[in-house]
Design an enzyme around this catalytic site. Sequence first.
Site, PDB file in Angstrom:
ATOM      1  N   HIS A  89       0.869  -1.175   0.000  1.00 23.42           N
ATOM      2  CA  HIS A  89       0.000   0.000   0.000  1.00 23.42           C
ATOM      3  C   HIS A  89       0.913   1.234   0.000  1.00 23.42           C
ATOM      4  O   HIS A  89       1.413   1.621   1.057  1.00 23.42           O
ATOM      5  CB  HIS A  89      -0.889   0.014   1.240  1.00 23.42           C
ATOM      6  CG  HIS A  89      -1.785  -1.174   1.389  1.00 23.42           C
ATOM      7  ND1 HIS A  89      -3.074  -1.202   0.915  1.00 23.42           N
ATOM      8  CD2 HIS A  89      -1.560  -2.396   1.959  1.00 23.42           C
ATOM      9  CE1 HIS A  89      -3.629  -2.388   1.197  1.00 23.42           C
ATOM     10  NE2 HIS A  89      -2.717  -3.122   1.832  1.00 23.42           N
ATOM     11  N   ASP A 128       2.176  -6.682   2.993  1.00 20.27           N
ATOM     12  CA  ASP A 128       1.066  -5.814   3.392  1.00 20.27           C
ATOM     13  C   ASP A 128       1.629  -4.513   3.957  1.00 20.27           C
ATOM     14  O   ASP A 128       1.129  -3.972   4.955  1.00 20.27           O
ATOM     15  CB  ASP A 128       0.147  -6.496   4.395  1.00 20.27           C
ATOM     16  CG  ASP A 128      -1.164  -5.744   4.609  1.00 20.27           C
ATOM     17  OD1 ASP A 128      -1.465  -4.828   3.824  1.00 20.27           O
ATOM     18  OD2 ASP A 128      -1.893  -6.058   5.573  1.00 20.27           O
TER      19      ASP A 128
END
Length: 439
Positions: free
Chosen positions: A56, A314
């Site tokens: 992200h 992540d």
Amino acid sequence: MDSQVSSVIKNVRIVTDGRIVDGSLVIDGDRIAAILPADGPCTRILMPGCVDAHVHFREPGLTHKADIASESRAAAAGGVTTVLDMPNVKPTTTSPEALAEKHRLFQQKCVVNYGLWYGITADNIDEAIRLYGRDDSPLRDQICGFKVFLGSSTGGMLMNDQAKLRHLFSSTRRVIGIHSESEDIIARNREKYLALYGYDGDLPLEFHPKIRDVEACMATTRMAVELAVKTGARLHVCHLTTQEELEYIARVKAQHPLADITTEVTPAHLTFSQEDYRRLGTRIKCNPAVKRVQDRDALRAALANDSIFSIGTDHAPHLLSDKQGGALRAASGMPSIQFSLLSVLALADAGYLTLPRVAELMATHPAQRFGLIDRGEIAIGKKADLVLIDPNEKTTVTRDSIVSKCGWSPFEGMTFGNRIVGTWVNGKPLSDSPEGENL
């Protein structure tokens, strides 16, 4: 060939084809041209650059936390040469227009190779399948896969309509990545603990893994796996966290060996357990939650076999000010990409897996899963995406060493038994300002 050679990486232990070979690697342009015999002692380790299928980078819309330029530099500093970015930014990557703008930003700013996930919502499934989901779709190569949030997380992209999920699973051969937590169970647990222990709309951090518990993960993982078996969908279970999920998926795959189901685990869930909340607080708060010691240990034990297919970070930066509060108010997510390879190498040093297995989990397997045919392994003709490691030097994570824009790391204060001393992206060393490619 000599006049075309960009560089030679001399006398290294090369992790290639499931083994370690002493030699020198020749780079010609952006590709591996040859592997020559060593002519001197080999101590440093050369591995394929990591392919992180779960990041992200927060751009567009959340650049006060992180941005493409800062996080891709952090990736390269950590030996990650390819990233696949998730869709929960602002605006979410759930329309052709948002996808095109995100490609423009990555092409301008990313120093490593990249691909983009496309977010699925209750309203965009048919368009997504038509544009990106079929083999003959005109824009098929614009995305690496579809991401579905079966449980809510950062970005507000919850999609848990069962009929629409079945339609998606039945209509595409694109990889479908899932965030697997049951929103109903999370809501039930949240209300129960708020009624008993809540104060001013929040709960102590210790309730985070109780709210997002094993049952919440198992319920949606079971549903998605059963749906994948029935429909033949290509399912990728992101950030697996529990022993129960591991054991369940292993049973299903034994019963249905043709089922196309892969699993990902994060360095955070391999490193930390809920025992670490007392020491690190909300720095390790993430969704799905860091859970029991037995879950961490089961994930570690599974690294040596096929129960885990790949490792993805992540990587999800927040400002420390966003991490204030408890189980409900503190933001979930942590920066981890710069130290992901080092943390997994520490597990290799501890005997949980071998160096060739590290290369499989962090490079070869994710490259194969997402169709990156020129990357993920050291072989003649492949792209020269590489990371050089010195196993005789240590790395202590300090605030000053952190590249991510948010300026902190859950690994701060830890000392790893290896040091990353070089990264090459498409044949260019990091010091030469490499340019990433759209994959």
